[in-house]
Design a protein around this motif. Structure first.
Motif, PDB file in Angstrom:
ATOM      1  N   PRO A   1     104.118  67.071   1.049  1.00 51.10           N
ATOM      2  CA  PRO A   1     103.691  68.536   1.426  1.00 51.10           C
ATOM      3  C   PRO A   1     102.283  68.719   2.134  1.00 51.10           C
ATOM      4  O   PRO A   1     101.411  69.352   1.732  1.00 51.10           O
ATOM      5  CB  PRO A   1     103.885  69.430   0.486  1.00 51.10           C
ATOM      6  N   LEU A   2     102.031  67.624   2.994  1.00 45.99           N
ATOM      7  CA  LEU A   2     100.784  67.801   3.582  1.00 45.99           C
ATOM      8  C   LEU A   2     100.938  68.635   4.999  1.00 45.99           C
ATOM      9  O   LEU A   2     101.809  68.451   5.776  1.00 45.99           O
ATOM     10  CB  LEU A   2     100.252  66.162   4.042  1.00 45.99           C
ATOM     11  N   SER A   3     100.011  69.504   5.341  1.00 44.59           N
ATOM     12  CA  SER A   3      99.899  70.279   6.441  1.00 44.59           C
ATOM     13  C   SER A   3     100.249  69.409   7.873  1.00 44.59           C
ATOM     14  O   SER A   3      99.449  68.662   8.163  1.00 44.59           O
ATOM     15  CB  SER A   3      98.736  71.351   6.455  1.00 44.59           C
ATOM     16  N   ALA A   4     101.278  69.890   8.479  1.00 44.79           N
ATOM     17  CA  ALA A   4     101.478  69.480   9.878  1.00 44.79           C
ATOM     18  C   ALA A   4     100.196  69.451  10.762  1.00 44.79           C
ATOM     19  O   ALA A   4     100.025  68.703  11.594  1.00 44.79           O
ATOM     20  CB  ALA A   4     102.738  69.590  10.551  1.00 44.79           C
ATOM     21  N   ARG A   5      99.761  70.704  10.703  1.00 41.75           N
ATOM     22  CA  ARG A   5      98.572  71.146  11.444  1.00 41.75           C
ATOM     23  C   ARG A   5      97.253  69.909  11.371  1.00 41.75           C
ATOM     24  O   ARG A   5      96.660  69.605  12.222  1.00 41.75           O
ATOM     25  CB  ARG A   5      98.160  72.366  11.501  1.00 41.75           C
ATOM     26  N   LEU A   6      97.271  69.903  10.046  1.00 41.79           N
ATOM     27  CA  LEU A   6      95.969  68.759   9.742  1.00 41.79           C
ATOM     28  C   LEU A   6      96.393  67.523  10.029  1.00 41.79           C
ATOM     29  O   LEU A   6      95.538  66.851  10.621  1.00 41.79           O
ATOM     30  CB  LEU A   6      95.769  68.824   7.906  1.00 41.79           C
ATOM     31  N   ILE A   7      97.700  67.059  10.140  1.00 44.85           N
ATOM     32  CA  ILE A   7      98.066  65.699  10.512  1.00 44.85           C
ATOM     33  C   ILE A   7      97.533  65.557  12.029  1.00 44.85           C
ATOM     34  O   ILE A   7      97.083  64.692  12.432  1.00 44.85           O
ATOM     35  CB  ILE A   7      99.495  65.386  10.270  1.00 44.85           C
ATOM     36  N   ASP A   8      98.046  66.633  12.709  1.00 45.14           N
ATOM     37  CA  ASP A   8      97.946  66.697  14.152  1.00 45.14           C
ATOM     38  C   ASP A   8      96.394  66.660  14.629  1.00 45.14           C
ATOM     39  O   ASP A   8      96.100  65.995  15.498  1.00 45.14           O
ATOM     40  CB  ASP A   8      98.682  67.849  14.860  1.00 45.14           C
ATOM     41  N   GLU A   9      95.800  67.392  13.785  1.00 45.66           N
ATOM     42  CA  GLU A   9      94.245  67.323  14.145  1.00 45.66           C
ATOM     43  C   GLU A   9      93.827  66.167  13.888  1.00 45.66           C
ATOM     44  O   GLU A   9      92.716  65.599  14.535  1.00 45.66           O
ATOM     45  CB  GLU A   9      93.605  68.541  13.311  1.00 45.66           C
TER      46      GLU A   9
ATOM     47  N   LEU B   1      99.483  62.049  21.541  1.00 48.61           N
ATOM     48  CA  LEU B   1      98.819  62.622  23.233  1.00 48.61           C
ATOM     49  C   LEU B   1      98.713  64.222  23.088  1.00 48.61           C
ATOM     50  O   LEU B   1      97.729  64.780  23.210  1.00 48.61           O
ATOM     51  CB  LEU B   1      99.949  62.176  23.885  1.00 48.61           C
ATOM     52  N   PRO B   2      99.529  64.965  22.485  1.00 46.24           N
ATOM     53  CA  PRO B   2      99.392  66.562  22.459  1.00 46.24           C
ATOM     54  C   PRO B   2      98.275  66.842  21.514  1.00 46.24           C
ATOM     55  O   PRO B   2      97.322  67.803  22.012  1.00 46.24           O
ATOM     56  CB  PRO B   2     100.692  66.956  22.076  1.00 46.24           C
ATOM     57  N   SER B   3      97.920  66.195  20.700  1.00 45.30           N
ATOM     58  CA  SER B   3      96.924  66.390  19.708  1.00 45.30           C
ATOM     59  C   SER B   3      95.588  66.048  20.410  1.00 45.30           C
ATOM     60  O   SER B   3      94.609  66.864  20.457  1.00 45.30           O
ATOM     61  CB  SER B   3      97.178  65.677  18.347  1.00 45.30           C
ATOM     62  N   LEU B   4      95.504  64.972  21.170  1.00 44.19           N
ATOM     63  CA  LEU B   4      94.520  64.488  21.747  1.00 44.19           C
ATOM     64  C   LEU B   4      94.112  65.539  22.860  1.00 44.19           C
ATOM     65  O   LEU B   4      92.671  65.896  22.766  1.00 44.19           O
ATOM     66  CB  LEU B   4      94.721  63.080  22.394  1.00 44.19           C
ATOM     67  N   LEU B   5      95.058  66.019  23.786  1.00 41.88           N
ATOM     68  CA  LEU B   5      94.520  67.111  24.644  1.00 41.88           C
ATOM     69  C   LEU B   5      94.077  68.223  24.118  1.00 41.88           C
ATOM     70  O   LEU B   5      93.177  68.922  24.616  1.00 41.88           O
ATOM     71  CB  LEU B   5      95.868  67.094  25.573  1.00 41.88           C
TER      72      LEU B   5
ATOM     73  N   GLY C   1      85.565  63.565   8.342  1.00 45.38           N
ATOM     74  CA  GLY C   1      86.081  63.388   7.043  1.00 45.38           C
ATOM     75  C   GLY C   1      87.880  63.503   7.420  1.00 45.38           C
ATOM     76  O   GLY C   1      88.246  63.451   8.560  1.00 45.38           O
ATOM     77  N   PHE C   2      88.458  63.581   6.395  1.00 41.43           N
ATOM     78  CA  PHE C   2      89.938  63.632   6.522  1.00 41.43           C
ATOM     79  C   PHE C   2      90.731  64.364   5.144  1.00 41.43           C
ATOM     80  O   PHE C   2      91.741  64.800   5.178  1.00 41.43           O
ATOM     81  CB  PHE C   2      90.724  62.444   6.851  1.00 41.43           C
ATOM     82  N   GLN C   3      90.013  64.384   4.265  1.00 44.75           N
ATOM     83  CA  GLN C   3      90.594  64.999   2.916  1.00 44.75           C
ATOM     84  C   GLN C   3      90.557  66.496   2.849  1.00 44.75           C
ATOM     85  O   GLN C   3      89.806  67.221   3.481  1.00 44.75           O
ATOM     86  CB  GLN C   3      89.843  64.516   1.628  1.00 44.75           C
ATOM     87  N   ARG C   4      91.925  66.899   2.465  1.00 45.70           N
ATOM     88  CA  ARG C   4      91.956  68.500   2.334  1.00 45.70           C
ATOM     89  C   ARG C   4      91.146  69.088   1.143  1.00 45.70           C
ATOM     90  O   ARG C   4      90.514  68.241   0.409  1.00 45.70           O
ATOM     91  CB  ARG C   4      93.548  68.783   1.651  1.00 45.70           C
ATOM     92  N   PRO C   5      90.852  70.428   1.173  1.00 45.64           N
ATOM     93  CA  PRO C   5      89.859  70.770  -0.014  1.00 45.64           C
ATOM     94  C   PRO C   5      90.599  70.756  -1.301  1.00 45.64           C
ATOM     95  O   PRO C   5      91.876  70.620  -1.415  1.00 45.64           O
ATOM     96  CB  PRO C   5      89.743  72.397   0.355  1.00 45.64           C
TER      97      PRO C   5
END
Length: 371
Positions: A167-175, A193-197, A50-54
């Motif tokens: 205001p979407l979480s940067a951590r969720l975007i990176d994941e 690339l950092p997110s992939l690694l 998935g991808f949607q926030r709670p």
């Protein structure tokens, strides 16, 4: 689709990208929840789903109150992704003189099914769609834009692009980035690339970070180390010309396997050099704190440059960290020269820089001492 309830509305159709069909039409707000599912982000067997926030209940409640306040203007479009079960039939007729032909009119037919089996997925507007389903005014008409694609990676890509400036979480975007395959803006491309690694380190059962990372897709947040700290450390390893990973990227080629092996070797050695500090919460150990991860990431560049010039790079890394260990104050005591107790180090840029420089100074000094 025989025997299945169908929703038919007038729509216009155009195409973008490589011929992807896009539809624009209007629906009663209550009907959005009848035709579209919400694909929430989560993990199953370490794989991202998935991808949607709670649901943000306070946000939904405030929208419901607005919708029920009277004759409101609500022109915000809901964006949907459609499966091939959604059918568009163009209506033939004489064109209008002087009118652009960039789209054609017709009727779109969408099956109405039970939750989890619907023919559409909400890409943007889940909080609004939930509010529309709860509002007393079930006749409110809302605009809908839909594109034909059952590919989850495309849904994630559009979700990120739509929410990038919100205001979407940067951590969720990176994941989500490692699971996106399309073209992205440059700033997001640099983060992929950092997110992939980071994602690979989190999934590998042999990795020192396996089940150690706090991730947005994990509802219980069982990990010890914030994933954004590791991503930031890896990003720094990639940026600098002397970075531990930069040598594996050049001439348009990226050797992600070599990058992963390097990260795996270094952080495994970190875990083994500080066994009493690695498995603890950040409130009990500054090694698993964002400041510790970021500072050790900076140290990685220095150690790996030296190790790469030796006959056994992995042995050099382990030797460097083992002789550094007695000088570190991850769980108790006070850092020499810094004048800070172990738990006074914070994740501010200033503290991270001071700690990183301190570790690098000690490492350089110890490396000059002949065994």
């Amino acid at each position: 689709m025989t025997g299945v309830e169908k929703l038919r509305v007038r729509a216009t159709r155009t195409r973008q990208g490589n011929g992807v069909e896009i539809y624009s039409f209007f629906l009663r707000g209550a009907d959005v929840a009848r035709i579209a599912d919400i694909n929430r982000v989560g993990r199953s067997n370490e794989e991202l789903e998935g991808f949607q926030r709670p649901e943000i209940k306070n946000h939904v409640r405030s929208i419901v109150e607005f919708l029920d306040s009277g004759p409101v203007l609500f022109p915000n479009a809901i964006i949907l992704a459609f499966s091939s079960d959604v059918v568009f039939r163009a209506v033939r007729g004489r064109g209008v003189e002087g009118c652009s032909d960039i789209s054609d009119g017709g009727v779109i037919t969408i099956p109405v099914r039970s939750q989890g089996k619907r023919a559409a997925w909400i890409v943007d507007g889940q909080q609004r769609s939930l509010a529309l389903a709860q509002a007393k005014n079930d006749t409110l008409v809302v605009p809908v834009v839909g594109f034909l694609s059952a590919d989850l990676a495309t849904h994630r890509e559009q979700f990120i692009l739509v929410n990038k400036a919100r205001p979407l979480s940067a951590r969720l975007i990176d994941e989500l980035l490692p699971k996106v395959g399309g073209l992205l803006p440059q700033d997001l491309e640099e983060r992929r690339l950092p997110s992939l690694l980071t994602d690979e380190l989190a999934k590998d059962p042999n990795s020192p970070f396996y089940k150690m990372l706090k991730r947005k897709s994990d509802p219980v947040n069982a990990g010890l180390i914030t994933d954004s700290a590791l991503r930031a450390a890896i990003g720094q390893n990639l940026k600098s010309s002397m970075g531990a990973l930069s040598q594996y990227r050049g001439g348009g080629e990226v050797d992600t396997d070599a990058m992963y092996r390097t990260l795996f070797a270094y952080w495994s050695a970190v875990r083994d050099a500080f066994p009493d500090a690695w498995g603890k919460k950040s409130t009990q150990s500054r090694l698993t704190h964002s400041a510790g991860i970021r500072a050790m990431g900076v140290l990685m560049d220095q150690i790996m440059v030296r190790a790469d010039s030796t006959a056994d790079a992995e042995a050099e890394v382990r030797t460097s960290l083992e002789r550094l260990a007695p000088h570190c104050r991850w769980t108790s005591g006070e850092w020499d020269e810094l004048g800070l107790k172990w738990n006074q180090v914070q994740s501010s840029p200033q503290d991270i820089q001071r700690l990183a420089e301190h570790l690098c100074r000690i490492d350089r000094k110890l490396a000059r001492v002949k065994p």
